[in-house]
Design a protein around this motif. Structure first.
Motif: not given
Length: 409
Positions: A82-98
Protein backbone atom coordinates in the motif's frame (compact mmCIF):
# COMPACT_ATOMS: atom_id res chain seq x y z
CA UNK A 1 -12.03 5.90 13.01
CA UNK A 2 -8.65 6.41 14.65
CA UNK A 3 -8.58 9.61 16.67
CA UNK A 4 -6.15 11.57 18.79
CA UNK A 5 -8.01 10.41 21.89
CA UNK A 6 -7.41 6.79 20.95
CA UNK A 7 -3.85 7.13 19.72
CA UNK A 8 -1.65 8.65 22.38
CA UNK A 9 1.42 10.62 21.49
CA UNK A 10 1.33 11.34 17.74
CA UNK A 11 2.43 14.94 17.27
CA UNK A 12 -0.41 17.09 15.96
CA UNK A 13 -0.43 18.11 12.33
CA UNK A 14 0.69 21.62 13.22
CA UNK A 15 3.90 20.36 14.78
CA UNK A 16 5.10 18.31 11.82
CA UNK A 17 3.90 20.91 9.32
CA UNK A 18 5.87 23.61 11.13
CA UNK A 19 9.09 21.72 10.43
CA UNK A 20 8.83 22.33 6.67
CA UNK A 21 6.67 25.43 6.28
CA UNK A 22 9.63 27.78 5.88
CA UNK A 23 11.63 25.69 3.41
CA UNK A 24 11.82 27.41 0.02
CA UNK A 25 9.45 30.21 0.97
CA UNK A 26 10.05 33.54 -0.76
CA UNK A 27 9.94 36.44 1.70
CA UNK A 28 8.65 38.84 -0.92
CA UNK A 29 5.70 36.94 -2.40
CA UNK A 30 5.00 34.56 0.45
CA UNK A 31 4.93 31.79 -2.16
CA UNK A 32 7.31 28.88 -2.60
CA UNK A 33 10.29 28.33 -4.88
CA UNK A 34 10.64 24.59 -4.57
CA UNK A 35 11.94 23.49 -7.95
CA UNK A 36 12.60 19.88 -8.83
CA UNK A 37 16.13 18.72 -7.92
CA UNK A 38 16.88 22.16 -6.43
CA UNK A 39 18.14 23.13 -2.99
CA UNK A 40 14.76 23.48 -1.26
CA UNK A 41 13.54 20.11 -2.52
CA UNK A 42 16.81 18.46 -1.52
CA UNK A 43 16.37 19.87 1.99
CA UNK A 44 12.84 18.47 2.16
CA UNK A 45 14.07 15.09 0.95
CA UNK A 46 16.64 14.99 3.77
CA UNK A 47 13.85 15.87 6.20
CA UNK A 48 11.70 13.08 4.73
CA UNK A 49 14.46 10.52 5.20
CA UNK A 50 14.96 11.59 8.80
CA UNK A 51 11.29 11.50 9.77
CA UNK A 52 10.61 8.19 8.05
CA UNK A 53 13.66 6.54 9.60
CA UNK A 54 12.79 7.84 13.07
CA UNK A 55 9.24 6.51 12.64
CA UNK A 56 10.44 2.98 11.92
CA UNK A 57 10.87 2.75 8.15
CA UNK A 58 13.13 -0.21 7.49
CA UNK A 59 14.48 1.44 4.35
CA UNK A 60 14.28 4.69 2.38
CA UNK A 61 14.91 3.83 -1.26
CA UNK A 62 15.82 6.13 -4.17
CA UNK A 63 14.62 4.78 -7.52
CA UNK A 64 17.13 6.54 -9.78
CA UNK A 65 14.46 8.90 -11.15
CA UNK A 66 14.38 11.34 -8.25
CA UNK A 67 11.57 9.53 -6.40
CA UNK A 68 12.01 8.46 -2.76
CA UNK A 69 10.20 5.51 -1.15
CA UNK A 70 10.06 4.90 2.60
CA UNK A 71 8.99 1.32 3.37
CA UNK A 72 7.40 0.08 6.59
CA UNK A 73 6.18 -3.34 7.69
CA UNK A 74 7.17 -6.55 5.91
CA UNK A 75 9.45 -6.22 2.89
CA UNK A 76 7.42 -5.36 -0.22
CA UNK A 77 6.82 -8.21 -2.64
CA UNK A 78 4.98 -8.35 -5.92
CA UNK A 79 1.65 -6.51 -5.89
CA UNK A 80 1.10 -6.36 -2.13
CA UNK A 81 2.25 -2.91 -0.95
CA UNK A 82 0.00 0.00 0.00
CA UNK A 83 1.65 3.23 -1.14
CA UNK A 84 0.75 6.74 0.06
CA UNK A 85 2.34 10.08 -0.79
CA UNK A 86 2.65 13.02 -3.18
CA UNK A 87 5.38 15.52 -4.19
CA UNK A 88 7.51 18.32 -2.69
CA UNK A 89 8.08 20.64 -5.68
CA UNK A 90 6.02 23.76 -6.40
CA UNK A 91 5.16 26.07 -9.26
CA UNK A 92 7.02 29.41 -9.10
CA UNK A 93 5.71 31.33 -6.08
CA UNK A 94 3.06 28.66 -5.51
CA UNK A 95 1.27 27.58 -2.37
CA UNK A 96 2.76 25.44 0.35
CA UNK A 97 0.09 22.72 0.52
CA UNK A 98 0.08 21.51 -3.09
CA UNK A 99 2.11 18.31 -2.79
CA UNK A 100 3.76 18.45 0.65
CA UNK A 101 0.39 18.10 2.41
CA UNK A 102 0.09 14.60 0.95
CA UNK A 103 3.54 13.57 2.14
CA UNK A 104 3.14 14.98 5.66
CA UNK A 105 -0.33 13.41 5.94
CA UNK A 106 0.99 10.03 4.80
CA UNK A 107 3.83 10.10 7.31
CA UNK A 108 1.39 11.01 10.09
CA UNK A 109 -1.15 8.35 9.07
CA UNK A 110 1.57 5.68 9.26
CA UNK A 111 2.71 7.07 12.60
CA UNK A 112 -0.85 7.00 14.00
CA UNK A 113 -1.24 3.32 13.20
CA UNK A 114 2.18 2.37 14.56
CA UNK A 115 1.67 4.32 17.79
CA UNK A 116 -1.77 2.74 18.26
CA UNK A 117 -0.04 -0.63 18.42
CA UNK A 118 -1.40 -1.85 15.07
CA UNK A 119 0.84 -4.06 12.98
CA UNK A 120 0.86 -4.05 9.19
CA UNK A 121 -0.30 -7.23 7.47
CA UNK A 122 1.15 -5.98 4.19
CA UNK A 123 3.97 -3.57 3.29
CA UNK A 124 3.26 0.15 3.52
CA UNK A 125 5.22 2.83 1.71
CA UNK A 126 5.31 6.62 1.61
CA UNK A 127 6.59 8.16 -1.62
CA UNK A 128 7.90 11.62 -2.47
CA UNK A 129 7.63 11.96 -6.25
CA UNK A 130 9.99 14.21 -8.22
CA UNK A 131 9.11 17.23 -10.38
CA UNK A 132 5.33 16.75 -10.38
CA UNK A 133 4.62 20.33 -11.43
CA UNK A 134 6.99 20.31 -14.40
CA UNK A 135 7.97 23.88 -13.49
CA UNK A 136 11.68 23.35 -13.99
CA UNK A 137 11.99 20.90 -16.90
CA UNK A 138 8.60 21.34 -18.57
CA UNK A 139 7.20 17.81 -18.18
CA UNK A 140 4.64 17.38 -15.39
CA UNK A 141 4.71 14.24 -13.22
CA UNK A 142 8.24 13.65 -14.47
CA UNK A 143 9.24 11.26 -11.68
CA UNK A 144 6.16 9.05 -11.94
CA UNK A 145 6.32 9.10 -15.76
CA UNK A 146 9.93 7.88 -15.64
CA UNK A 147 9.16 5.21 -13.04
CA UNK A 148 6.22 3.85 -15.03
CA UNK A 149 7.94 3.96 -18.41
CA UNK A 150 5.70 6.72 -19.78
CA UNK A 151 8.75 8.93 -20.42
CA UNK A 152 11.89 7.80 -22.21
CA UNK A 153 14.95 8.32 -19.95
CA UNK A 154 17.15 9.48 -22.83
CA UNK A 155 14.63 12.16 -23.79
CA UNK A 156 14.27 13.11 -20.12
CA UNK A 157 18.03 13.35 -19.59
CA UNK A 158 18.23 16.04 -22.28
CA UNK A 159 15.42 18.23 -20.92
CA UNK A 160 16.76 21.72 -20.21
CA UNK A 161 15.65 24.27 -17.63
CA UNK A 162 15.63 28.03 -18.16
CA UNK A 163 19.24 28.32 -17.01
CA UNK A 164 20.47 25.77 -19.54
CA UNK A 165 20.92 22.95 -17.02
CA UNK A 166 19.90 19.51 -18.27
CA UNK A 167 17.96 17.07 -16.12
CA UNK A 168 20.92 14.70 -16.16
CA UNK A 169 23.14 17.49 -14.82
CA UNK A 170 20.62 18.42 -12.12
CA UNK A 171 20.31 14.78 -11.04
CA UNK A 172 24.04 14.09 -11.33
CA UNK A 173 23.24 11.10 -13.53
CA UNK A 174 21.06 9.84 -16.36
CA UNK A 175 17.61 8.92 -15.02
CA UNK A 176 17.04 5.21 -14.58
CA UNK A 177 13.75 5.14 -16.48
CA UNK A 178 11.15 2.41 -16.09
CA UNK A 179 11.45 0.35 -12.91
CA UNK A 180 8.95 -2.48 -13.47
CA UNK A 181 10.27 -4.50 -10.53
CA UNK A 182 9.59 -1.55 -8.20
CA UNK A 183 6.25 -0.65 -9.75
CA UNK A 184 5.14 -4.28 -9.49
CA UNK A 185 5.43 -4.16 -5.69
CA UNK A 186 2.60 -1.65 -5.45
CA UNK A 187 -0.88 -3.06 -4.93
CA UNK A 188 -2.65 0.22 -4.13
CA UNK A 189 -1.69 3.91 -4.36
CA UNK A 190 -3.57 6.62 -2.45
CA UNK A 191 -2.65 10.30 -2.80
CA UNK A 192 -4.01 12.93 -0.43
CA UNK A 193 -3.98 16.45 -1.87
CA UNK A 194 -5.24 19.94 -1.19
CA UNK A 195 -8.35 20.58 -3.28
CA UNK A 196 -7.55 22.98 -6.10
CA UNK A 197 -11.00 24.52 -6.27
CA UNK A 198 -14.07 25.32 -4.16
CA UNK A 199 -16.22 22.19 -4.40
CA UNK A 200 -15.60 21.11 -0.80
CA UNK A 201 -16.20 24.66 0.43
CA UNK A 202 -19.56 24.70 -1.34
CA UNK A 203 -20.40 21.26 0.08
CA UNK A 204 -19.27 22.24 3.61
CA UNK A 205 -17.08 19.12 3.71
CA UNK A 206 -13.51 19.00 5.06
CA UNK A 207 -12.52 15.95 2.98
CA UNK A 208 -13.61 14.48 -0.36
CA UNK A 209 -12.89 11.46 -2.55
CA UNK A 210 -11.72 11.93 -6.14
CA UNK A 211 -13.60 10.15 -8.92
CA UNK A 212 -11.20 10.96 -11.75
CA UNK A 213 -9.04 13.52 -13.58
CA UNK A 214 -9.84 15.47 -16.75
CA UNK A 215 -7.56 14.87 -19.73
CA UNK A 216 -5.04 17.68 -20.08
CA UNK A 217 -1.82 18.67 -21.79
CA UNK A 218 0.73 21.34 -22.64
CA UNK A 219 1.51 22.76 -26.07
CA UNK A 220 4.30 25.14 -27.12
CA UNK A 221 3.11 27.90 -29.47
CA UNK A 222 6.17 29.27 -31.27
CA UNK A 223 5.47 32.47 -33.26
CA UNK A 224 8.22 33.89 -35.48
CA UNK A 225 8.32 37.28 -37.19
CA UNK A 226 10.88 39.98 -37.96
CA UNK A 227 12.72 42.05 -35.35
CA UNK A 228 12.81 45.74 -36.18
CA UNK A 229 12.93 49.24 -34.73
CA UNK A 230 9.84 50.27 -32.74
CA UNK A 231 10.14 53.89 -33.83
CA UNK A 232 11.10 53.75 -37.49
CA UNK A 233 9.17 50.74 -38.76
CA UNK A 234 5.82 51.67 -40.26
CA UNK A 235 2.83 49.79 -38.85
CA UNK A 236 1.97 48.46 -42.30
CA UNK A 237 5.47 47.01 -42.73
CA UNK A 238 5.61 45.07 -39.49
CA UNK A 239 5.73 41.30 -39.06
CA UNK A 240 5.03 41.29 -35.34
CA UNK A 241 4.62 37.87 -33.66
CA UNK A 242 3.37 39.58 -30.49
CA UNK A 243 0.16 40.45 -32.35
CA UNK A 244 -0.34 36.82 -33.34
CA UNK A 245 0.42 35.71 -29.80
CA UNK A 246 -2.02 38.23 -28.27
CA UNK A 247 -4.78 37.17 -30.64
CA UNK A 248 -4.13 33.52 -29.76
CA UNK A 249 -4.44 34.18 -26.02
CA UNK A 250 -7.89 35.67 -26.57
CA UNK A 251 -8.87 32.91 -29.00
CA UNK A 252 -7.89 30.21 -26.50
CA UNK A 253 -10.01 31.86 -23.83
CA UNK A 254 -13.04 32.05 -26.16
CA UNK A 255 -12.75 28.51 -27.51
CA UNK A 256 -12.43 27.05 -24.01
CA UNK A 257 -15.50 28.90 -22.75
CA UNK A 258 -17.55 27.73 -25.74
CA UNK A 259 -16.75 24.12 -24.87
CA UNK A 260 -16.97 24.26 -21.09
CA UNK A 261 -13.24 23.51 -21.02
CA UNK A 262 -10.17 25.28 -19.62
CA UNK A 263 -7.36 27.01 -21.54
CA UNK A 264 -4.52 29.02 -20.04
CA UNK A 265 -1.43 30.67 -21.48
CA UNK A 266 0.51 31.61 -18.38
CA UNK A 267 4.10 31.53 -19.60
CA UNK A 268 5.65 33.59 -22.37
CA UNK A 269 9.16 34.19 -23.69
CA UNK A 270 10.00 37.08 -26.03
CA UNK A 271 13.08 37.69 -28.19
CA UNK A 272 14.84 40.07 -28.05
CA UNK A 273 12.61 41.27 -25.19
CA UNK A 274 13.45 44.95 -25.63
CA UNK A 275 11.05 47.83 -25.03
CA UNK A 276 11.96 49.62 -28.26
CA UNK A 277 12.15 46.59 -30.55
CA UNK A 278 9.50 44.64 -32.44
CA UNK A 279 9.92 40.99 -31.33
CA UNK A 280 11.53 38.44 -33.59
CA UNK A 281 9.95 35.51 -31.74
CA UNK A 282 7.30 34.93 -29.08
CA UNK A 283 6.83 31.58 -27.40
CA UNK A 284 3.77 30.86 -25.29
CA UNK A 285 2.74 27.68 -23.51
CA UNK A 286 -0.89 26.55 -23.74
CA UNK A 287 -2.31 24.52 -20.85
CA UNK A 288 -5.58 22.93 -22.03
CA UNK A 289 -8.02 20.72 -20.11
CA UNK A 290 -11.48 19.31 -20.78
CA UNK A 291 -13.96 16.82 -19.41
CA UNK A 292 -13.23 14.32 -22.20
CA UNK A 293 -10.54 13.62 -24.78
CA UNK A 294 -12.65 14.59 -27.80
CA UNK A 295 -13.42 18.02 -26.37
CA UNK A 296 -9.75 18.57 -25.52
CA UNK A 297 -8.66 17.63 -29.05
CA UNK A 298 -11.29 19.92 -30.58
CA UNK A 299 -10.23 22.79 -28.32
CA UNK A 300 -6.54 22.57 -29.23
CA UNK A 301 -7.32 22.23 -32.94
CA UNK A 302 -9.59 25.30 -32.83
CA UNK A 303 -6.85 27.34 -31.13
CA UNK A 304 -4.29 26.12 -33.67
CA UNK A 305 -6.52 26.96 -36.62
CA UNK A 306 -7.29 30.46 -35.40
CA UNK A 307 -3.64 31.15 -34.58
CA UNK A 308 -2.51 29.89 -37.98
CA UNK A 309 -5.06 32.04 -39.78
CA UNK A 310 -3.99 35.10 -37.83
CA UNK A 311 -0.32 34.35 -38.51
CA UNK A 312 -0.97 34.56 -42.27
CA UNK A 313 -2.54 37.99 -41.84
CA UNK A 314 0.29 39.20 -39.58
CA UNK A 315 3.06 37.90 -41.87
CA UNK A 316 4.32 35.61 -39.11
CA UNK A 317 4.67 31.85 -38.73
CA UNK A 318 3.36 29.39 -36.15
CA UNK A 319 4.87 26.12 -34.97
CA UNK A 320 2.71 24.10 -32.51
CA UNK A 321 4.49 21.39 -30.49
CA UNK A 322 2.79 19.11 -28.00
CA UNK A 323 5.01 18.75 -24.93
CA UNK A 324 2.82 16.50 -22.81
CA UNK A 325 -0.60 14.88 -22.86
CA UNK A 326 -2.36 13.07 -20.02
CA UNK A 327 -5.43 10.99 -20.93
CA UNK A 328 -8.61 11.00 -18.84
CA UNK A 329 -8.35 9.05 -15.60
CA UNK A 330 -11.06 7.21 -13.74
CA UNK A 331 -9.87 6.14 -10.34
CA UNK A 332 -10.37 2.53 -9.32
CA UNK A 333 -14.10 1.96 -8.84
CA UNK A 334 -13.58 -0.70 -6.20
CA UNK A 335 -11.38 1.61 -4.16
CA UNK A 336 -13.80 4.53 -4.46
CA UNK A 337 -16.67 2.29 -3.31
CA UNK A 338 -14.60 0.90 -0.43
CA UNK A 339 -13.53 4.38 0.62
CA UNK A 340 -17.13 5.57 0.66
CA UNK A 341 -17.98 2.65 2.92
CA UNK A 342 -15.02 3.15 5.26
CA UNK A 343 -15.39 6.92 5.47
CA UNK A 344 -19.16 6.54 5.62
CA UNK A 345 -20.59 9.82 6.89
CA UNK A 346 -21.32 11.79 3.73
CA UNK A 347 -17.82 12.23 2.29
CA UNK A 348 -18.48 13.61 -1.24
CA UNK A 349 -17.06 12.19 -4.46
CA UNK A 350 -15.88 14.74 -7.04
CA UNK A 351 -13.77 14.98 -10.21
CA UNK A 352 -10.80 17.29 -10.71
CA UNK A 353 -9.26 19.10 -13.66
CA UNK A 354 -5.81 19.14 -12.01
CA UNK A 355 -3.11 16.63 -12.91
CA UNK A 356 -1.45 14.41 -10.29
CA UNK A 357 1.05 11.57 -10.00
CA UNK A 358 -1.96 9.42 -9.07
CA UNK A 359 -3.18 9.93 -12.62
CA UNK A 360 0.04 8.44 -14.01
CA UNK A 361 0.06 5.46 -11.66
CA UNK A 362 -3.63 4.76 -12.32
CA UNK A 363 -2.66 3.13 -15.62
CA UNK A 364 -0.65 0.53 -13.70
CA UNK A 365 -2.10 -0.01 -10.21
CA UNK A 366 -5.45 0.55 -8.44
CA UNK A 367 -5.32 4.21 -7.47
CA UNK A 368 -7.45 6.72 -5.56
CA UNK A 369 -7.21 10.23 -4.12
CA UNK A 370 -8.48 12.20 -1.14
CA UNK A 371 -8.90 15.98 -1.19
CA UNK A 372 -8.71 18.36 1.78
CA UNK A 373 -10.80 21.53 1.74
CA UNK A 374 -9.15 24.73 0.54
CA UNK A 375 -11.12 27.72 1.97
CA UNK A 376 -9.92 30.16 -0.69
CA UNK A 377 -10.39 27.77 -3.59
CA UNK A 378 -7.10 29.19 -4.90
CA UNK A 379 -4.10 27.03 -5.77
CA UNK A 380 -0.72 27.52 -7.47
CA UNK A 381 -0.63 30.79 -5.52
CA UNK A 382 0.37 31.99 -2.03
CA UNK A 383 -3.38 32.37 -1.36
CA UNK A 384 -3.73 28.56 -1.27
CA UNK A 385 -4.62 27.50 2.27
CA UNK A 386 -6.11 24.88 4.56
CA UNK A 387 -6.99 24.95 8.24
CA UNK A 388 -5.01 22.79 10.65
CA UNK A 389 -8.29 21.19 11.74
CA UNK A 390 -9.16 20.16 8.18
CA UNK A 391 -5.63 18.87 7.60
CA UNK A 392 -5.82 16.85 10.81
CA UNK A 393 -9.15 15.45 9.62
CA UNK A 394 -7.49 14.47 6.35
CA UNK A 395 -4.79 12.61 8.30
CA UNK A 396 -7.42 10.77 10.35
CA UNK A 397 -9.36 9.80 7.23
CA UNK A 398 -6.17 8.60 5.54
CA UNK A 399 -5.32 6.59 8.65
CA UNK A 400 -8.78 4.99 8.53
CA UNK A 401 -8.17 3.94 4.94
CA UNK A 402 -4.71 2.64 5.79
CA UNK A 403 -6.24 0.62 8.64
CA UNK A 404 -8.71 -0.94 6.21
CA UNK A 405 -6.10 -1.64 3.56
CA UNK A 406 -3.07 -2.76 5.56
CA UNK A 407 -3.58 -3.14 9.33
CA UNK A 408 -3.43 -6.61 10.84
CA UNK A 409 -6.20 -7.98 13.03
Amino acid sequence: MLSDSVVEGPPPFTRLWAEIVGVGRDAGSGGYLRYGFGGAVRELERWFRGVATADGAHTVEADGNGNLFAWYGPPPERGDAVLLGSHFDSVPHGGGYDGPLGIVSALLAVRMLRESGREFRRPVGVVAFAEEEGSRFGVPCLGSRLLSGALDPDRAAGLVDRDGTTLAEAMGRRPAGARPELLSRIGVFVELHIEQGRALVDLAAPVGIASGIWPHGRWLLDFAGEANHAGTTRMADRRDPMLTYAFTVLAANKEARLRGAHATIGRVEVEPNATNAIPARVRGWLDARAADAATLEALVEAVRAKAADRAVRDGTTLDLVRESLSPPVEFDGGLVTAFRRVLADGVPVLPTAAGHDAGILAAHVPTAMLFVRNPTGVSHSPAESASDDDCAEGVRRLADLLTELAAAG
